[in-house]
Each structure stands twice: as C-alpha cells, then as structure tokens.
Design a protein around this motif. Sequence first.
Motif, PDB file in Angstrom:
ATOM      1  N   ALA B 231       0.815  -1.218   0.000  1.00 12.63           N
ATOM      2  CA  ALA B 231       0.000   0.000   0.000  1.00 12.63           C
ATOM      3  C   ALA B 231       0.850   1.270   0.000  1.00 12.63           C
ATOM      4  O   ALA B 231       0.317   2.369  -0.056  1.00 12.63           O
ATOM      5  CB  ALA B 231      -0.915  -0.002   1.222  1.00 12.63           C
ATOM      6  N   ARG B 232       2.164   1.139   0.059  1.00 10.10           N
ATOM      7  CA  ARG B 232       3.014   2.313   0.270  1.00 10.10           C
ATOM      8  C   ARG B 232       3.396   3.060  -0.996  1.00 10.10           C
ATOM      9  O   ARG B 232       3.882   4.179  -0.933  1.00 10.10           O
ATOM     10  CB  ARG B 232       4.274   1.926   1.040  1.00 10.10           C
ATOM     11  N   GLN B 241       1.233   8.368   1.291  1.00  6.55           N
ATOM     12  CA  GLN B 241       1.435   8.598   2.718  1.00  6.55           C
ATOM     13  C   GLN B 241       0.382   7.849   3.533  1.00  6.55           C
ATOM     14  O   GLN B 241      -0.680   7.501   3.034  1.00  6.55           O
ATOM     15  CB  GLN B 241       1.406  10.092   3.006  1.00  6.55           C
ATOM     16  N   LEU B 242       0.741   7.636   4.798  1.00  5.95           N
ATOM     17  CA  LEU B 242      -0.085   6.804   5.681  1.00  5.95           C
ATOM     18  C   LEU B 242      -1.576   7.172   5.646  1.00  5.95           C
ATOM     19  O   LEU B 242      -2.423   6.285   5.524  1.00  5.95           O
ATOM     20  CB  LEU B 242       0.492   6.868   7.103  1.00  5.95           C
ATOM     21  N   PRO B 243      -1.945   8.464   5.736  1.00  7.27           N
ATOM     22  CA  PRO B 243      -3.386   8.775   5.762  1.00  7.27           C
ATOM     23  C   PRO B 243      -4.101   8.308   4.496  1.00  7.27           C
ATOM     24  O   PRO B 243      -5.290   8.023   4.528  1.00  7.27           O
ATOM     25  CB  PRO B 243      -3.414  10.307   5.862  1.00  7.27           C
ATOM     26  N   ASP B 244      -3.384   8.257   3.387  1.00  7.46           N
ATOM     27  CA  ASP B 244      -4.019   7.964   2.100  1.00  7.46           C
ATOM     28  C   ASP B 244      -3.886   6.504   1.675  1.00  7.46           C
ATOM     29  O   ASP B 244      -4.330   6.136   0.587  1.00  7.46           O
ATOM     30  CB  ASP B 244      -3.399   8.862   1.004  1.00  7.46           C
ATOM     31  N   GLN B 245      -3.236   5.684   2.492  1.00  7.21           N
ATOM     32  CA  GLN B 245      -3.041   4.304   2.075  1.00  7.21           C
ATOM     33  C   GLN B 245      -4.345   3.505   2.123  1.00  7.21           C
ATOM     34  O   GLN B 245      -5.181   3.728   2.996  1.00  7.21           O
ATOM     35  CB  GLN B 245      -1.974   3.620   2.964  1.00  7.21           C
ATOM     36  N   ASP B 246      -4.471   2.580   1.177  1.00  3.21           N
ATOM     37  CA  ASP B 246      -5.623   1.681   1.154  1.00  3.21           C
ATOM     38  C   ASP B 246      -5.357   0.564   2.159  1.00  3.21           C
ATOM     39  O   ASP B 246      -4.604  -0.363   1.899  1.00  3.21           O
ATOM     40  CB  ASP B 246      -5.782   1.125  -0.272  1.00  3.21           C
ATOM     41  N   ALA B 380      11.370   9.552  -4.964  1.00  2.28           N
ATOM     42  CA  ALA B 380       9.967   9.410  -4.564  1.00  2.28           C
ATOM     43  C   ALA B 380       9.576  10.524  -3.595  1.00  2.28           C
ATOM     44  O   ALA B 380       8.495  11.107  -3.696  1.00  2.28           O
ATOM     45  CB  ALA B 380       9.733   8.042  -3.929  1.00  2.28           C
ATOM     46  N   GLU B 381      10.477  10.843  -2.677  1.00  6.81           N
ATOM     47  CA  GLU B 381      10.191  11.938  -1.739  1.00  6.81           C
ATOM     48  C   GLU B 381      10.207  13.281  -2.460  1.00  6.81           C
ATOM     49  O   GLU B 381       9.391  14.151  -2.182  1.00  6.81           O
ATOM     50  CB  GLU B 381      11.222  11.937  -0.598  1.00  6.81           C
TER      51      GLU B 381
END
Lengths: 113, 392
Positions: B231-232, B241-246, B380-381
């Motif tokens: 999911a990352r 990012q963590l909030p948007d991960q499935d 990526a960052e």
Amino acid sequence: MKYVLMFAETEQFAADLAAMDETERERAYGRVRQWFTDNADKITSHTHLMPAHTATTVRLDQAEPVITDGPFVEGKEVISGFAEIDVADLDEALRIVASWPACPLVEIRPIAG
Amino acid sequence: MELARVVREHAGRLAASLVSLIGDFSAAEDLVQDAVEAALQHWPIEGIPANPDGWLYTVARRRGLDALRRNARFRDKLALAAWPPQPVPDDRLRLIFTCCHPALPRTAQVALTLRVVCGLTTAQIARAFLIPETTVAQRITRAKRKISDAGIPYRIPAADELGARLVEVMTVVYLLFNEAYLPTSSQRAQAQHLAADAEFLATLLAGLMPNVPEVLGLLALIRLHRAREAARFTPDGQIIQLPDQDRSRWDRDVIVDAAWLIARAASLKKPGPYQLQAAIVAVHTEAGRWVDTDWQQILILYTMLDRLAPSPVTKLHRAVALRYVAGPDVALAAVGELRQALNGYHLWHATRAELLRDLGRPDEAHEADRRALELTANPAEQSLLRQRISWA
C-alpha cells in the motif's frame, strides 16, 4: 594469540593526572598496579615509557638521517607504554582492555608470526 | 524470488558448518561463494534441486578439495568430513556474531553479513547499495583479512558481553531494512530483496534467541513495515502517505502475527527501542481508518522511546503525534525547538510545512517545503514534495 596493547595518553589525561594531589595520584597508580596483578597470568611483558618530551625521532627516508625533537606522530595523543599479552582471541584481549583503569586510549595489535 | 529464498536459507548454514569444519572463516567463505555462484548458474536452467543443501555442500566440498591443495590442513579436514553431509545444529548464530564483530567497520559488517549469512554475491550487494562491485569486494576482502589476522573469534559472545554484541547485530539488520525502506523507483525490486534479507536475518535471530525481547521487537517492526509494503507506493513508484493508504491492502495475517510477537516481547518485561517502535507501528495498523488512530497511545510510546533512546528524530515524530493530541500550534512549538539539531534534515522542514499549512500560514509552509526538497536525494520523496509545492 599474542597481542601488544599500546597505551596512549591525551593532553587532557596528563593534565588531570597533574592536577591530582598526592593521595589521589597514589590511588590512581594503585588501580593500575591492581590491573597488572589481576591479569598477571596473561601479560607476558610490559613497559612504561618516559613522557613524550623525552622522545627523539629520526627520519631515514631522506638523503641523510633527519633528527627531530618529539614523537613521530604530531598530535594530542602519544604512546605512553605497551604490554604484551597472550590470550585466546581478540575478544579476550578486548575484555582485558575494557577494565584498563588509566589512560583513555588503547590500541590492540596482533603480533606477527 | 524463490531462488533467492532457497540460497538465503542454505548458504548461511553451509558457511556456518564449513567454518566449524575447517576452522578458517576466510577459506570457508570462499568455498560458499563458489557454490552459490554455481547454484545461480545452474538452478535457473536445471531447476532447484530437491536437496539444495546437499547440492551446495557437494560443490563446496569438491571445489574445496581442489582449491585448498595449497593448504593441506584445511583440505584434510574437508576430506575427512562426514559424507553425505549430516544435519548439524544451527551454527549460524556464531556466524552472525563474527560478521558483526565491533572490530569491523559498519560497512564491512553489513557486506559480510549479506554475503556470508544470506548468501548474496558481491554483484548483488553492489546493486542493492548502488556502489561499485570493486568497493564491495574490497570491503569483504579487508574484513576477512582482519578476522583471521586480528584473531576475531568464531563463537557466540559470553553472557556478560552478549548484550552489547547483540546491539551491534541488530543495528546491522536494522540498517539493511532501512536501506530497503525508501527505495528509488528503479530500485524497488532490489529493495524488496534487501527487505526480505533483513526479515530473514531477524527471523533467524528470533528463532535462535527466542527469549530476547528486543530481537522479537525488531522482527515485529520489520514484519509490520513489510505488511504495509503493497500500500506504500503507486504502481509508478510514487509514495502514498499513511493517511491515504488503502488499508485493505495491508497484510492482516502478518499484522496479527507481529502483534503476537510484541505481546510476547512485552511479557518478558524489558522494554527497548525496537519493541517501542514496533508498538507504534502496531497502533497505526490497529486503526481501521486514519481518523481512528489512537494518537494518545502513540504520543505515550514516542515519549517512552525518547526517554529510552533520546534522539532529535524521535522528538520530531513525537511532535507529529502531539499535533493530533494537542493541536498544530503546540506541535509547531515542539518542532521549533529541534531547529538546531535537524536544520539539515528534509523531514524536519516537511513536517514544519504541514503544521504551518494547518495553521493557515501558506507562504511559510511553501518555503519550508522548498527547503525540504533541496535536502532530499530520494526521487519518490522529491516528487511528493514537488506536488505539495505546486498545490500551495
């Protein structure tokens, strides 16, 4: 395996030692004597050197020998003595060195052959 | 992947028993490398043999009898070895401690562990770290020479030194894992291999030292991160990012298993940095949605972690938790206190940017994102930060 432990002093260590009073210094020396006694079965020989100001260095890589005052390493750390130990492996050497109670630097080097 | 797994499982075992057998780390390691190289040539064509360890052992033994002609002492020991190979108790723990000996430089510990314990070739290590193969070869050669010349022993450290030496080993495993965590997009496949190597080592350690809580914590930490791997990233390698991960793509079985590891570690009642980091990730994985995250718990764990192993980066993470518990103004103040220590760290600036944006200060946020972008080399960052800058 045989190793040589090379003890090195720093300016700070020398200054600290100089700042001690008689009893404190005697206690510090006592700890060193105790360390040699504790490890007597593994130490085959040891030597304490006169301070760095007594050192003379000769360079032989020039056309003529060049004699200079002082130790060959220019720096804040100078060799102050060495001991030869006979132990099983590096870990045993490290264990002995870990309890060394005096100068702050010790280099461990295996003896060749 | 399957080939890498089989090699990883057997090469270290072979190395461990050969070192025990011939009593010379360097000579044994050469034989294992030969056998691994041979396996990588033959197995893709002929298939993985039914008995991979026997296959590797046969090659190593044959090569050894030949190559060690110069050294009769080693050759005789090899010739006398039980044949066919007998199952031996697992010696790989000794191997790991030798590879991660504190008298070796960190870079050599990492290269040696990968090569000897995980059976990676020099070329594979070079690709994983984006460094020239000659550099890796040189590090390994030097390290092997130091092991034999300086008398670095091949044994598990005594009880009173085990703690410090284990920290050394765990640092190497953690470094490997970190290296794999934020790959550049072109490096994704390599990084997954490396993450698998790190997990393999942590699993091996946990199997061999099942009652050391930090070892269990490290394994749980690595597994929890890997459970979220799918999911990352977007398919084209952008960070999610963590909030948007499935969260449905997180591997629930692995997460449950890791939670069990953390609980087992906790029951041994010796908290440590790896256990706490694993616990923090576990709290995140327990939340069904981002908004359900138990920030109070995360804040407590970061506070404990910073007390146990104080570091400005941990304080930065703690400040992020503080944002959700006490608000962005309090968090921004906490982040501000870290300026001196973290001025050169891109995530300090990126975190500041997010807080400033929360507080309705878009111009300063923009400037902070720009600083962050200048400071990171990871594509990526970089692309994530570029997006943020263009939105603002």
